[in-house]
Design an enzyme around this catalytic site. Structure first.
Site, PDB file in Angstrom:
ATOM      1  N   ASP A   1      -1.830  -2.868   4.805  1.00  0.00           N
ATOM      2  CA  ASP A   1      -2.948  -2.002   4.426  1.00  0.00           C
ATOM      3  C   ASP A   1      -2.972  -0.737   5.289  1.00  0.00           C
ATOM      4  O   ASP A   1      -2.469  -0.728   6.409  1.00  0.00           O
ATOM      5  CB  ASP A   1      -4.263  -2.793   4.582  1.00  0.00           C
ATOM      6  CG  ASP A   1      -5.377  -2.181   3.765  1.00  0.00           C
ATOM      7  OD1 ASP A   1      -5.097  -1.335   2.881  1.00  0.00           O
ATOM      8  OD2 ASP A   1      -6.550  -2.527   4.003  1.00  0.00           O
TER       9      ASP A   1
ATOM     10  N   ASN B   1      -5.302  -4.087  -7.695  1.00  0.00           N
ATOM     11  CA  ASN B   1      -4.810  -2.712  -7.558  1.00  0.00           C
ATOM     12  C   ASN B   1      -4.755  -1.953  -8.886  1.00  0.00           C
ATOM     13  O   ASN B   1      -4.675  -0.725  -8.898  1.00  0.00           O
ATOM     14  CB  ASN B   1      -3.418  -2.671  -6.889  1.00  0.00           C
ATOM     15  CG  ASN B   1      -3.454  -2.968  -5.404  1.00  0.00           C
ATOM     16  OD1 ASN B   1      -2.498  -3.475  -4.832  1.00  0.00           O
ATOM     17  ND2 ASN B   1      -4.568  -2.653  -4.750  1.00  0.00           N
TER      18      ASN B   1
HETATM   19  C1  FPP Z   1      -2.433  -0.574   0.877  1.00  0.00           C
HETATM   20  O1  FPP Z   1      -2.665   0.733   1.282  1.00  0.00           O
HETATM   21  C2  FPP Z   1      -1.122  -0.779   0.369  1.00  0.00           C
HETATM   22  C3  FPP Z   1      -0.802  -1.110  -0.943  1.00  0.00           C
HETATM   23  C4  FPP Z   1      -1.554  -0.763  -2.141  1.00  0.00           C
HETATM   24  C5  FPP Z   1       0.376  -1.900  -1.182  1.00  0.00           C
HETATM   25  C6  FPP Z   1       1.490  -1.712  -0.207  1.00  0.00           C
HETATM   26  C7  FPP Z   1       2.521  -0.822  -0.757  1.00  0.00           C
HETATM   27  C8  FPP Z   1       3.529  -0.320  -0.039  1.00  0.00           C
HETATM   28  C9  FPP Z   1       3.787  -0.648   1.392  1.00  0.00           C
HETATM   29  C10 FPP Z   1       4.461   0.625  -0.682  1.00  0.00           C
HETATM   30  C11 FPP Z   1       5.224   0.025  -1.790  1.00  0.00           C
HETATM   31  C12 FPP Z   1       5.887  -1.229  -1.383  1.00  0.00           C
HETATM   32  C13 FPP Z   1       7.100  -1.583  -1.803  1.00  0.00           C
HETATM   33  C14 FPP Z   1       7.664  -2.892  -1.405  1.00  0.00           C
HETATM   34  C15 FPP Z   1       7.887  -0.704  -2.646  1.00  0.00           C
HETATM   35  P1  FPP Z   1      -3.989   1.384   0.759  1.00  0.00           P
HETATM   36  O2  FPP Z   1      -3.629   2.400  -0.267  1.00  0.00           O
HETATM   37  O3  FPP Z   1      -4.950   0.339   0.298  1.00  0.00           O
HETATM   38  O4  FPP Z   1      -4.512   2.044   2.071  1.00  0.00           O
HETATM   39  P2  FPP Z   1      -6.035   2.390   2.410  1.00  0.00           P
HETATM   40  O5  FPP Z   1      -6.734   1.075   2.620  1.00  0.00           O
HETATM   41  O6  FPP Z   1      -5.918   3.172   3.663  1.00  0.00           O
HETATM   42  O7  FPP Z   1      -6.571   3.167   1.266  1.00  0.00           O
END
Ligand code: FPP
Length: 238
Positions: free
Chosen positions: A16, A64
């Protein structure tokens, strides 16, 4: 207190903080995800080198889908590119690739790359790399219940045969060990519908560090902390 545990056999990670990492730098959220992929690569290689048995990464949750359409599209494109580009890392490190989640709802081209990744790495004998994609812990339990209900209907099992073990055998994670350690980056003290059944006795470790800033040194810190945890599984200290 003395060291209690060796390395975790199975590490689950809630990656995250990509969005916040980007916002802090005045960048778009997708730049945060792109940078997050670099951490995925670094941590995967590091875990494989340390002979961890399995890592399970929460890459896309069933919740998501409620994000803006453009972000979802870019995440799917990023995922496809990752699956193609990571083939060498996976093979060089003897990693067996797998996925959990409702994969059938992902875009077809992404599903094809996933199938190819699984096929290509199926004889590898090192670490298992499991991506949770369109994954929800409650949905996983529901899907296991549906499978069992079908077996009862078809007369293959009796309702009395349903117990924790048979339910476990019908989860997406059938055959995998439960995680020993769950790492969450980004600071939130939540489980967020991740591996609900499997983390009953998992050690939790939360860091405020955003996922794109999570490096080998941070993993090392989590492993050191884990080594001193006293795992009682509801029992008493010996
Ligand atoms: C959370 O960050 C992350 C995700 C939605 C999923 C994780 C995705 C990746 C690490 C990139 C893609 C992965 C692969 C394996 C290709 P957030 O957007 O919720 O962050 P925030 O809480 O700061 O908004």
């Amino acid at each position: 207190m003395s060291e209690q545990n060796g390395l975790p056999r199975h590490i689950a990670i809630i990656m995250d903080g990509n969005g916040r990492w980007a916002r802090k730098r005045g960048l778009t959220r997708i730049r945060g995800h792109i940078e997050g992929v670099k951490s995925v690569r670094e941590i995967t290689e590091e875990c494989a080198k340390r002979h961890i048995g399995q890592i399970t990464l929460y890459a896309f949750s069933s919740e998501n889908w409620s994000r803006p359409r453009l972000e979802i599209e870019l995440l799917m494109r990023l995922l496809k590119r990752y699956l193609i580009r990571e083939r060498k890392t996976i093979m060089d490190n003897n990693i067996r690739f797998t996925v959990i989640g409702r994969i059938e709802a992902l875009p077809r081209d992404v599903q094809e790359e996933i199938a190819e990744e699984i096929e290509m790495s199926k004889n590898n004998t090192g670490m298992i790399l499991c991506l949770a994609l369109n994954y929800g812990g409650r949905a996983e339990i529901v899907d296991a219940a549906i499978k069992l209900a079908r077996k009862v209907k078809e007369g293959k099992i009796l309702p009395e045969d349903i117990n924790e073990e048979t339910l476990r055998e019908n989860m997406y994670t059938a055959g995998m060990s439960d995680p020993d350690l769950l790492i969450r980056t980004g600071g939130d003290m939540r489980v967020s519908n991740f591996l609900l059944w499997e983390i009953s006795y998992t050690e939790l470790w939360v860091t405020p560090v955003y996922w794109p800033d999570f490096h080998k040194e941070n993993l090392e810190e989590a492993l050191r902390d884990y080594a001193f945890r006293e795992r009682r599984y509801g029992g008493l200290v010996q």
